[in-house]
Scaffold this active site. Structure first.
Site, PDB file in Angstrom:
ATOM      1  N   ASP A  38       0.852  -1.192   0.000  1.00  0.00           N
ATOM      2  CA  ASP A  38       0.000   0.000   0.000  1.00  0.00           C
ATOM      3  C   ASP A  38       0.883   1.235   0.000  1.00  0.00           C
ATOM      4  O   ASP A  38       2.093   1.163   0.223  1.00  0.00           O
ATOM      5  CB  ASP A  38      -0.910   0.016   1.249  1.00  0.00           C
ATOM      6  CG  ASP A  38      -2.224   0.762   1.002  1.00  0.00           C
ATOM      7  OD1 ASP A  38      -3.252   0.107   0.769  1.00  0.00           O
ATOM      8  OD2 ASP A  38      -2.211   2.024   1.018  1.00  0.00           O
ATOM      9  N   ASP A  59       3.910   2.269  -4.190  1.00  0.00           N
ATOM     10  CA  ASP A  59       3.015   3.199  -4.873  1.00  0.00           C
ATOM     11  C   ASP A  59       2.822   2.621  -6.267  1.00  0.00           C
ATOM     12  O   ASP A  59       3.766   2.568  -7.063  1.00  0.00           O
ATOM     13  CB  ASP A  59       3.655   4.598  -4.933  1.00  0.00           C
ATOM     14  CG  ASP A  59       2.764   5.604  -5.671  1.00  0.00           C
ATOM     15  OD1 ASP A  59       1.880   5.170  -6.451  1.00  0.00           O
ATOM     16  OD2 ASP A  59       2.963   6.812  -5.483  1.00  0.00           O
ATOM     17  N   VAL A  60       1.621   2.183  -6.552  1.00  0.00           N
ATOM     18  CA  VAL A  60       1.380   1.430  -7.796  1.00  0.00           C
ATOM     19  C   VAL A  60       1.575   2.260  -9.067  1.00  0.00           C
ATOM     20  O   VAL A  60       1.595   1.716 -10.162  1.00  0.00           O
ATOM     21  CB  VAL A  60      -0.043   0.810  -7.811  1.00  0.00           C
ATOM     22  CG1 VAL A  60      -0.145  -0.311  -6.795  1.00  0.00           C
ATOM     23  CG2 VAL A  60      -1.124   1.870  -7.591  1.00  0.00           C
ATOM     24  N   TYR A 151     -13.611   7.705 -13.604  1.00  0.00           N
ATOM     25  CA  TYR A 151     -13.629   6.381 -12.966  1.00  0.00           C
ATOM     26  C   TYR A 151     -14.169   5.340 -13.943  1.00  0.00           C
ATOM     27  O   TYR A 151     -13.584   4.271 -14.123  1.00  0.00           O
ATOM     28  CB  TYR A 151     -14.474   6.455 -11.687  1.00  0.00           C
ATOM     29  CG  TYR A 151     -14.407   5.204 -10.819  1.00  0.00           C
ATOM     30  CD1 TYR A 151     -13.272   4.939 -10.048  1.00  0.00           C
ATOM     31  CD2 TYR A 151     -15.463   4.305 -10.756  1.00  0.00           C
ATOM     32  CE1 TYR A 151     -13.207   3.802  -9.250  1.00  0.00           C
ATOM     33  CE2 TYR A 151     -15.408   3.179  -9.971  1.00  0.00           C
ATOM     34  CZ  TYR A 151     -14.277   2.933  -9.218  1.00  0.00           C
ATOM     35  OH  TYR A 151     -14.216   1.800  -8.419  1.00  0.00           O
ATOM     36  N   LYS A 155     -11.896   2.156 -15.322  1.00  0.00           N
ATOM     37  CA  LYS A 155     -12.267   0.779 -14.985  1.00  0.00           C
ATOM     38  C   LYS A 155     -12.651  -0.019 -16.238  1.00  0.00           C
ATOM     39  O   LYS A 155     -12.425  -1.222 -16.304  1.00  0.00           O
ATOM     40  CB  LYS A 155     -13.402   0.781 -13.967  1.00  0.00           C
ATOM     41  CG  LYS A 155     -12.970   1.292 -12.582  1.00  0.00           C
ATOM     42  CD  LYS A 155     -11.895   0.397 -11.976  1.00  0.00           C
ATOM     43  CE  LYS A 155     -11.552   0.759 -10.540  1.00  0.00           C
ATOM     44  NZ  LYS A 155     -10.537  -0.119  -9.950  1.00  0.00           N
TER      45      LYS A 155
HETATM   46  P1  NAI Z   1     -10.289   1.688  -0.224  1.00  0.00           P
HETATM   47  O1  NAI Z   1     -10.238   3.144  -0.495  1.00  0.00           O
HETATM   48  O2  NAI Z   1     -10.921   1.206   1.035  1.00  0.00           O
HETATM   49  O3  NAI Z   1      -8.836   1.047  -0.337  1.00  0.00           O
HETATM   50  C1  NAI Z   1      -7.980   1.367  -1.406  1.00  0.00           C
HETATM   51  C2  NAI Z   1      -6.541   1.212  -0.944  1.00  0.00           C
HETATM   52  O4  NAI Z   1      -5.700   1.569  -2.054  1.00  0.00           O
HETATM   53  C3  NAI Z   1      -6.172   2.132   0.216  1.00  0.00           C
HETATM   54  O5  NAI Z   1      -5.533   1.395   1.239  1.00  0.00           O
HETATM   55  C4  NAI Z   1      -5.219   3.156  -0.411  1.00  0.00           C
HETATM   56  O6  NAI Z   1      -4.220   3.628   0.482  1.00  0.00           O
HETATM   57  C5  NAI Z   1      -4.612   2.334  -1.539  1.00  0.00           C
HETATM   58  N1  NAI Z   1      -4.039   3.187  -2.584  1.00  0.00           N
HETATM   59  C6  NAI Z   1      -4.553   4.314  -3.148  1.00  0.00           C
HETATM   60  N2  NAI Z   1      -3.687   4.840  -4.026  1.00  0.00           N
HETATM   61  C7  NAI Z   1      -2.602   4.022  -4.044  1.00  0.00           C
HETATM   62  C8  NAI Z   1      -1.363   4.017  -4.742  1.00  0.00           C
HETATM   63  N3  NAI Z   1      -1.042   4.990  -5.616  1.00  0.00           N
HETATM   64  N4  NAI Z   1      -0.495   3.003  -4.509  1.00  0.00           N
HETATM   65  C9  NAI Z   1      -0.795   2.026  -3.629  1.00  0.00           C
HETATM   66  N5  NAI Z   1      -1.931   1.984  -2.910  1.00  0.00           N
HETATM   67  C10 NAI Z   1      -2.826   2.968  -3.129  1.00  0.00           C
HETATM   68  O7  NAI Z   1     -11.036   1.058  -1.505  1.00  0.00           O
HETATM   69  P2  NAI Z   1     -11.800  -0.322  -1.704  1.00  0.00           P
HETATM   70  O8  NAI Z   1     -13.246  -0.065  -1.632  1.00  0.00           O
HETATM   71  O9  NAI Z   1     -11.197  -1.381  -0.874  1.00  0.00           O
HETATM   72  O10 NAI Z   1     -11.496  -0.570  -3.265  1.00  0.00           O
HETATM   73  C11 NAI Z   1     -10.479  -1.438  -3.706  1.00  0.00           C
HETATM   74  C12 NAI Z   1     -10.590  -1.576  -5.217  1.00  0.00           C
HETATM   75  O11 NAI Z   1     -11.893  -2.061  -5.560  1.00  0.00           O
HETATM   76  C13 NAI Z   1     -10.429  -0.255  -5.982  1.00  0.00           C
HETATM   77  O12 NAI Z   1      -9.722  -0.489  -7.178  1.00  0.00           O
HETATM   78  C14 NAI Z   1     -11.861   0.144  -6.287  1.00  0.00           C
HETATM   79  O13 NAI Z   1     -11.968   0.966  -7.396  1.00  0.00           O
HETATM   80  C15 NAI Z   1     -12.496  -1.214  -6.508  1.00  0.00           C
HETATM   81  N6  NAI Z   1     -13.933  -1.241  -6.347  1.00  0.00           N
HETATM   82  C16 NAI Z   1     -14.503  -0.919  -5.137  1.00  0.00           C
HETATM   83  C17 NAI Z   1     -15.870  -0.953  -4.997  1.00  0.00           C
HETATM   84  C18 NAI Z   1     -16.532  -0.579  -3.713  1.00  0.00           C
HETATM   85  O14 NAI Z   1     -17.767  -0.433  -3.758  1.00  0.00           O
HETATM   86  N7  NAI Z   1     -15.858  -0.456  -2.599  1.00  0.00           N
HETATM   87  C19 NAI Z   1     -16.758  -1.350  -6.112  1.00  0.00           C
HETATM   88  C20 NAI Z   1     -16.032  -1.668  -7.321  1.00  0.00           C
HETATM   89  C21 NAI Z   1     -14.683  -1.626  -7.419  1.00  0.00           C
END
Ligand code: NAI
Length: 251
Positions: A38, A59-60, A151, A155
């Protein structure tokens, strides 16, 4: 604990919280050795302690971080069998209100990251004898809405990029598979922040009303699908998209 992922090594991005963390927990309980990564170091350290796994600052969006992360895993474990490109950011904004910086940021974190992750991980995955890449797209990559243009675009591109990678892998060695997962609204910090942003609009109910089975997805629903795609149970599945949408796409 069952052992559907025994002897497999996994890297999950953005796994300090949310879906990534739940996938890490599930993969560990299925016997995988899991590296979580992360950009949020404090949250990453907390989760590493909670799950008793390894953590990598990654950092991705940065090539050099990917190179270091893959080299670290090779050094520590010798192989990499599962890559989950999960890190992502949400963003609201229609085409007219989205500025160029926001557009670039969203595509950088959500899309360029998948390109980089696959590019730098593939050599080690191929050398490991088998592999499964799981790219976390979204229902937003299939069904658009008027107010999430960047977004939606990022995606949707992840969906198609995954198919291109799957075909490349099938043609080059047939050892690595690549698929995308498309969750509907799932109860994580990303969705909670949308709900909390406008309490007067009862956004949670509005989201639920769009889903035929009338509830938000839970992180474990997504983790269960990821386990299947990561395991040998899905060994003939590549280049496909797995919708986890409570029936939304059937409407
Ligand atoms: P979240 O916001 O809870 O977690 C995302 C994580 O990614 C965080 O820990 C953040 O620090 C990390 N992050 C952000 N930018 C980064 C970077 N440049 N390098 C490394 N890490 C980074 O989000 P969530 O809900 O867990 O989402 C995870 C994935 O699922 C995302 O790709 C999101 O678009 C996708 N998604 C989520 C949905 C939802 O309803 N929660 C629905 C559909 C897709």
């Amino acid at each position: 604990m069952s052992e559907r992922l025994k002897d497999k090594v996994a890297l999950i991005t953005g796994a300090a919280q949310g879906l990534g963390k739940e996938m890490a927990r599930s993969m560990i309980s299925e016997g995988a050795e899991v590296f979580i990564s992360d950009i949020n170091q404090d949250q990453l350290d907390e989760t590493v302690t909670e799950l008793s796994c390894s953590g990598i600052s990654l950092d991705v969006t940065k090539s050099e971080d990917w190179e270091k992360a893959v080299a670290h895993i090779k050094d520590k474990s010798g192989s990499l069998n599962i890559l989950v490109n999960n890190a992502g950011i949400g963003n609201g904004g229609d085409i007219e209100s989205t500025d160029m910086d926001t557009w670039r940021l969203v595509h950088n974190v959500n899309l360029d990251s998948v390109f980089l992750g696959c590019k730098y991980s593939l050599p080690l995955m191929r050398d490991s004898g088998n592999g499964s890449i799981i790219n976390i797209s979204s229902m937003s990559g299939i069904v658009a809405s008027h107010n999430t243009s960047a977004y939606n675009s990022s995606k949707a591109a992840v969906r198609h990029l995954s198919k291109s990678i799957a075909l490349h892998c099938a043609k080059s060695t047939n050892l690595v598979r690549c698929n995308s997962i498309h969750p509907v609204f799932t109860r994580t910090a990303m969705v909670q922040s949308m709900i909390d942003a406008a309490p007067e609009r009862d956004i949670e109910q509005k989201l639920i009303q769009q889903i035929p089975i009338r509830k938000l997805a839970e992180p474990i629903d997504i983790a269960n699908a990821a386990i299947f795609l990561a395991s040998d149970e899905s060994s003939f599945i590549t280049g496909t998209e797995l919708l986890i949408d409570g029936g939304l796409s059937a409407t």
